[in-house]
Design a protein around this motif. Sequence first.
Motif, PDB file in Angstrom:
ATOM      1  N   LEU A 159      15.057  42.383 -22.634  1.00  0.00           N
ATOM      2  CA  LEU A 159      13.677  42.651 -23.074  1.00  0.00           C
ATOM      3  C   LEU A 159      13.514  42.650 -24.585  1.00  0.00           C
ATOM      4  O   LEU A 159      12.511  42.164 -25.102  1.00  0.00           O
ATOM      5  N   CYS A 160      14.488  43.173 -25.317  1.00  0.00           N
ATOM      6  CA  CYS A 160      14.368  43.237 -26.779  1.00  0.00           C
ATOM      7  C   CYS A 160      14.705  41.906 -27.450  1.00  0.00           C
ATOM      8  O   CYS A 160      14.493  41.736 -28.643  1.00  0.00           O
ATOM      9  N   HIS A 161      15.221  40.939 -26.689  1.00  0.00           N
ATOM     10  CA  HIS A 161      15.604  39.635 -27.235  1.00  0.00           C
ATOM     11  C   HIS A 161      14.630  38.515 -26.897  1.00  0.00           C
ATOM     12  O   HIS A 161      14.606  37.501 -27.577  1.00  0.00           O
ATOM     13  N   LEU A 162      13.851  38.685 -25.818  1.00  0.00           N
ATOM     14  CA  LEU A 162      13.016  37.600 -25.328  1.00  0.00           C
ATOM     15  C   LEU A 162      11.638  38.121 -24.954  1.00  0.00           C
ATOM     16  O   LEU A 162      11.520  39.016 -24.123  1.00  0.00           O
ATOM     17  N   ALA A 163      10.620  37.559 -25.582  1.00  0.00           N
ATOM     18  CA  ALA A 163       9.239  37.889 -25.228  1.00  0.00           C
ATOM     19  C   ALA A 163       8.707  36.778 -24.326  1.00  0.00           C
ATOM     20  O   ALA A 163       8.734  35.608 -24.698  1.00  0.00           O
ATOM     21  N   LEU A 164       8.259  37.155 -23.144  1.00  0.00           N
ATOM     22  CA  LEU A 164       7.677  36.178 -22.236  1.00  0.00           C
ATOM     23  C   LEU A 164       6.265  35.824 -22.692  1.00  0.00           C
ATOM     24  O   LEU A 164       5.544  36.668 -23.219  1.00  0.00           O
ATOM     25  N   LEU A 165       5.899  34.583 -22.481  1.00  0.00           N
ATOM     26  CA  LEU A 165       4.554  34.127 -22.796  1.00  0.00           C
ATOM     27  C   LEU A 165       3.582  34.653 -21.740  1.00  0.00           C
ATOM     28  O   LEU A 165       4.009  34.977 -20.629  1.00  0.00           O
ATOM     29  N   PRO A 166       2.289  34.745 -22.030  1.00  0.00           N
ATOM     30  CA  PRO A 166       1.340  35.213 -21.011  1.00  0.00           C
ATOM     31  C   PRO A 166       1.423  34.340 -19.761  1.00  0.00           C
ATOM     32  O   PRO A 166       1.348  33.112 -19.834  1.00  0.00           O
ATOM     33  N   GLY A 167       1.637  34.968 -18.610  1.00  0.00           N
ATOM     34  CA  GLY A 167       1.716  34.281 -17.332  1.00  0.00           C
ATOM     35  C   GLY A 167       3.100  33.758 -16.977  1.00  0.00           C
ATOM     36  O   GLY A 167       3.351  33.371 -15.843  1.00  0.00           O
ATOM     37  N   GLU A 168       4.013  33.730 -17.937  1.00  0.00           N
ATOM     38  CA  GLU A 168       5.374  33.229 -17.694  1.00  0.00           C
ATOM     39  C   GLU A 168       6.147  34.223 -16.833  1.00  0.00           C
ATOM     40  O   GLU A 168       6.091  35.432 -17.055  1.00  0.00           O
ATOM     41  N   LEU A 169       6.886  33.719 -15.852  1.00  0.00           N
ATOM     42  CA  LEU A 169       7.638  34.565 -14.926  1.00  0.00           C
ATOM     43  C   LEU A 169       9.117  34.182 -14.941  1.00  0.00           C
ATOM     44  O   LEU A 169       9.468  33.045 -15.254  1.00  0.00           O
ATOM     45  N   VAL A 170       9.970  35.118 -14.561  1.00  0.00           N
ATOM     46  CA  VAL A 170      11.417  34.919 -14.607  1.00  0.00           C
ATOM     47  C   VAL A 170      11.933  34.402 -13.264  1.00  0.00           C
ATOM     48  O   VAL A 170      11.525  34.885 -12.212  1.00  0.00           O
ATOM     49  N   LEU A 171      12.838  33.433 -13.329  1.00  0.00           N
ATOM     50  CA  LEU A 171      13.528  32.938 -12.141  1.00  0.00           C
ATOM     51  C   LEU A 171      14.903  33.595 -12.034  1.00  0.00           C
ATOM     52  O   LEU A 171      15.239  34.178 -11.013  1.00  0.00           O
ATOM     53  N   VAL A 172      15.687  33.500 -13.102  1.00  0.00           N
ATOM     54  CA  VAL A 172      17.043  34.054 -13.150  1.00  0.00           C
ATOM     55  C   VAL A 172      17.305  34.534 -14.571  1.00  0.00           C
ATOM     56  O   VAL A 172      16.847  33.920 -15.528  1.00  0.00           O
ATOM     57  N   CYS A 173      18.063  35.621 -14.681  1.00  0.00           N
ATOM     58  CA  CYS A 173      18.386  36.159 -15.999  1.00  0.00           C
ATOM     59  C   CYS A 173      19.769  36.807 -15.947  1.00  0.00           C
ATOM     60  O   CYS A 173      20.151  37.382 -14.927  1.00  0.00           O
ATOM     61  N   ALA A 174      20.508  36.697 -17.045  1.00  0.00           N
ATOM     62  CA  ALA A 174      21.803  37.369 -17.148  1.00  0.00           C
ATOM     63  C   ALA A 174      21.999  37.874 -18.572  1.00  0.00           C
ATOM     64  O   ALA A 174      21.521  37.263 -19.523  1.00  0.00           O
ATOM     65  N   PHE A 175      22.716  38.983 -18.679  1.00  0.00           N
ATOM     66  CA  PHE A 175      23.014  39.573 -19.988  1.00  0.00           C
ATOM     67  C   PHE A 175      24.478  39.966 -20.012  1.00  0.00           C
ATOM     68  O   PHE A 175      24.963  40.663 -19.124  1.00  0.00           O
ATOM     69  N   PHE A 176      25.194  39.502 -21.052  1.00  0.00           N
ATOM     70  CA  PHE A 176      26.597  39.854 -21.235  1.00  0.00           C
ATOM     71  C   PHE A 176      26.807  40.666 -22.499  1.00  0.00           C
ATOM     72  O   PHE A 176      27.627  41.566 -22.532  1.00  0.00           O
ATOM     73  N   SER A 177      26.074  40.300 -23.559  1.00  0.00           N
ATOM     74  CA  SER A 177      26.136  41.028 -24.828  1.00  0.00           C
ATOM     75  C   SER A 177      24.933  40.598 -25.663  1.00  0.00           C
ATOM     76  O   SER A 177      24.180  39.713 -25.256  1.00  0.00           O
ATOM     77  N   ASP A 178      24.766  41.207 -26.827  1.00  0.00           N
ATOM     78  CA  ASP A 178      23.657  40.819 -27.700  1.00  0.00           C
ATOM     79  C   ASP A 178      23.788  39.378 -28.188  1.00  0.00           C
ATOM     80  O   ASP A 178      22.810  38.786 -28.634  1.00  0.00           O
TER      81      ASP A 178
END
Length: 164
Positions: free
Chosen positions: A38-57
């Motif tokens: 959340l602190c690294h990526l701002a979604l555009l209005p209406g944009e939705l997530v399909l898949v996401c992964a986080f390992f480190s900053d």
Amino acid sequence: MTEDEKIQDIAVAMIRRHSMDPEDWRSTSIGALRPEVLCHLALLPGELVLVCAFFSDTSWYAFTTRRIVSKHAGTIATLDPKRGVESQFGNFKGYGPGSNTELGAIPTATATLKCGASTLQLEYETGKPSMAPIYAAKYWSQKHPILDKLLTNAERALYKSRNV
């Protein structure tokens, strides 16, 4: 239903059909942005997530209904996947030499995705969670070009109820 909602419905269903034990995955999620991203990526209005992964900053990725965003080795890259994605996931099962087998470590590998002249790399979880980014990439190559011909889950249920 917006185009973003239709993309998410069809892509997430495709990814889930090919995934095993997603509740046990440590770093990868389907259909939702991981809180750490959340602190690294701002979604555009209406944009939705399909898949996401986080390992480190310095290592995370997100496939959304409009783009693929990756931070790999500290470098952020973005692809517009609407014309299809070529992908190389390599040793997605995580077997063999070079596998990260340290106690508590998340086994990962690096994938390369291309769209036209643009290329990005992303680190992904190997084993069962590897199906999420693999099938997210396949959605853009196989399903998105025929999006107007595909039914969402709700449309399919309505069709079945009328034709029973």
